[in-house]
Scaffold this motif. Structure first.
Motif, short mmCIF file in Angstrom:
data_model
loop_
_atom_site.label_atom_id
_atom_site.label_comp_id
_atom_site.label_asym_id
_atom_site.label_seq_id
_atom_site.Cartn_x
_atom_site.Cartn_y
_atom_site.Cartn_z
N GLU A 214 5.04 7.74 -7.46
CA GLU A 214 4.79 7.10 -6.17
C GLU A 214 3.39 7.40 -5.63
O GLU A 214 2.86 6.65 -4.82
N THR B 173 0.17 2.90 -6.47
CA THR B 173 0.07 2.27 -5.14
C THR B 173 -0.73 1.00 -5.29
O THR B 173 -1.54 0.88 -6.22
N HIS C 166 10.38 0.42 -3.86
CA HIS C 166 10.94 1.76 -4.11
C HIS C 166 12.42 1.64 -4.38
O HIS C 166 13.20 1.26 -3.51
N PRO D 46 9.33 4.16 -8.13
CA PRO D 46 8.81 2.88 -7.68
C PRO D 46 8.78 1.85 -8.81
O PRO D 46 8.75 2.22 -9.99
#
Lengths: 345, 269
Positions: free
Chosen positions: B220, B224, B240, B246
């Protein structure tokens, strides 16, 4: 059940069968010829019985025995050298001729034949009867070293460069051979043709003495190569991953091939296809593991060459076909048929 | 287990890998990510002994280059991106071949790995006739046979070990690798291109770009939208999942900076 779960011939019966074939080829090779010998003659000569025919004894000891031994050894060495190169290059079509060993050896021999009376007179006077075989051996080993030097740069050996260097060396050696042929006299030409066609016809104990130590040394070193060569089949990097010193393995393999093939060409001239056909056949029948391929190539290669030599002596009797020609006649079509039949090469 | 300090690799005068630091513990699975040409494979090759490097790579406290080759083969296994087998070897022979000279002969290990990778039914088949996915699983079996039963810690380096596999087999392979890593104290460094597989199975993700490690952290943290846009050059939505990792859904490429100089693009605009 002669096939195992993978559809290959079983190892035990195959080894038995090949050994039988080798023994039959040996007996045939020793008995047939211009002066036929009986198996009983062989037994009586070896057992030292007085009843032995003196001519039979002479033919056996001085002609047939060295010829058989030399033929078997040359066949074994050529086949094993082919198997090693095929593993090293990961290419089932590799052959001692490929990296220029055979061409280098024969060029040196031809140079001695053609230039022996002029430029190389000193060498001929110095080496006498040994001039030709020693030159061929030096030429073969020298070629391996040359190819090796070209391929071995910055501390690493490139198999691709070695292969390409072999092509260049073959071309240059071929041109030089052609040039020498051009300048050769008629008598030299006959001797030269004999050499390029390959023959066991003049095999003597002296040839054995010159060639056998190198060939035996090459054969004795091969077991060390079994496991690293198996790793080579997965790719060059995998050899290192599995904890073998890749460059040492390559060096040993090249020296073994140079030594063996140089000595083989020195005593018998150019004999092709043994190194190509035999390992291929063993792999198709029994699998590609070098634990099987190397020893059985030696056995089958020796047997094949001895058998081919026997046939070469009989077909146009009382003359005899050069064994190199004979092997090309058998090997070429055979190999082509194999190629067409198999999907994976 | 593995400690990399300031690792640099140059090939033909060009710096490919620059100043990489990495700590990898036994039982840990680190996924190595990055766009094409980021230097991932070169970094792995330095760790696998195929390329010379500057800097320090300690395996169990001992510099990599000072390991005795046969002992190292028992502690470090490498799966290359591609292995072509042109010779008539059987599946079982290939896995057996993975056993280094220093390992005891043990066909039980071989058969167990073949079973775990669902290759048991192919045990006597010739390798050149297998499908791409079967060959890839076979190579993993061979590589695992090298270290799976070694006493103590070991290092497994995988270069795209799932690229030829269907989704079910991708899950099978990575589940097995994770299971063995935990159970056998294996440290695993795996190059993957599938970001979702990396997120699902990686304990940590290491993101490379232009020969440098730009990020090293949990999924995570690494995956991004901003990082993906910067390093890979694509827009993405991150979902998520309740499973705890994720998921990346690409939504389009970032318009290239050099686009105006591209005649096709200019024409289109």
């Amino acid at each position: 059940m002669i096939r195992d779960a993978a559809g290959r011939l079983r190892l035990g019966p195959s080894v038995g069968l090949m050994t039988c074939a080798a023994v039959i080829a040996a007996i045939t090779s020793i008995t047939i010829g211009a002066y036929p010998l009986a198996v009983a003659d062989i037994a009586s000569v070896f057992l030292g019985r007085d009843a032995a025919d003196p001519v039979a004894s002479m033919v056996l000891i001085e002609v047939r025995l060295p010829r058989f031994l030399l033929g078997f050894l040359v066949g074994a060495v050529l086949a094993v050298s082919g198997a090693i190169l095929q593993g090293l290059f990961r290419n089932p079509l590799a052959d001692p001729g490929l990296i220029g060993v055979s061409a280098g050896a024969s060029l040196a021999a031809i140079a001695v034949i053609v230039l022996g009376s002029t430029w190389l007179g000193g060498w001929l006077a110095f080496a006498g009867e040994w001039a030709l075989p020693v030159a061929a051996f030096v030429g073969g080993s020298g070629t391996v070293l040359l190819a090796w030097r070209i391929a071995n740069r910055a501390g690493q050996t490139s198999v691709a460069t070695l292969l390409l260097a072999g092509i260049a060396i073959n071309a240059v050696a071929g041109a030089a051979t052609g040039l020498l042929t051009f300048y050769a006299t008629d008598e030299e030409l006959r001797s030269l043709t004999f050499w390029t066609m390959g023959s066991l016809g003049h095999a003597t104990w002296r040839d054995l003495l010159v060639g056998a130590p190198f060939m035996i040394l090459a054969l004795v070193a091969t077991p060390w190569l079994i496991r690293p060569l198996d790793a080579f089949l997965m790719g060059e990097s995998v050899v290192g991953h599995l904890g073998y010193r890749t460059d040492t393995v390559k060096k040993v393999a090249i020296v073994v091939v140079g030594l063996g093939v140089g000595a083989a060409v020195a005593v018998s001239g150019l004999i092709g296809f043994v190194g190509l056909v035999v390992p291929h056949l063993v792999r198709q029948l029994l699998g590609a593991s070098h634990r099987v391929v190397l020893p059985l190539s030696a056995l089958l290669g020796g047997t094949l060459l001895v058998a081919a030599d026997s046939v070469a002596r009989v077909v146009v009797s009382p003359a005899e076909l050069p064994i190199g020609l004979m092997m090309a006649l058998i090997g070429g079509p055979f190999f082509l048929a194999l190629l067409l039949r198999t999907k994976v090469i | 287990m593995l400690s990399v300090r300031n690792l640099n690799v140059s090939l033909g005068g060009t710096r490919i890998v620059t100043g990489i630091d990495l700590e990898l513990g036994a039982g840990e699975l680190v996924m190595l990510l990055g766009p094409n040409g980021a230097g991932k494979s070169t970094f792995l090759k330095a760790l696998s002994g195929e390329t010379q490097y500057h800097g320090s790579v300690l395996l169990s406290g001992c510099e990599l280059t000072r390991w005795q080759p046969q002992r190292l083969a028992r502690r470090r296994a490498v799966m290359p991106q591609r292995v072509d087998v042109n010779f008539p070897l059987t599946v079982k022979e290939v896995v057996r071949l993975g056993r280094p000279r220093s390992a005891p002969v043990n066909d039980l290990v071989v058969l167990e790995l073949l079973r775990a990778l669902e290759l048991e039914h192919l045990v006597n088949r010739m390798v050149p006739g297998l499908s791409g996915g079967e060959q890839q699983r076979l190579q993993l079996a061979r590589v695992l046979a090298q270290i799976v039963d070694c006493p103590g810690e070991s290092l497994l380096l995988l270069d795209e070990c799932t690229s030829a596999l269907d989704p079910a087999h991708q899950q099978l392979v990575l589940e097995l690798v994770r299971h063995l890593a935990r159970k056998r104290d294996m440290a695993v460094l795996a190059i993957v291109h599938d970001l979702n597989l990396a997120a699902q199975f990686g304990d940590r993700l290491m993101l490379m770009e232009s020969g440098r490690c730009v990020l090293d952290g949990r999924a995570e943290q690494v995956l991004t939208p901003a990082n993906l846009k910067l390093v890979y050059g694509f827009h993405a939505r991150i979902v998520h999942l309740p499973e705890g990792y994720p998921m990346v859904i690409p939504t389009g490429r970032v318009a290239s900076q050099t686009a105006p100089s591209n005649p096709v693009c200019r024409q289109a605009s």
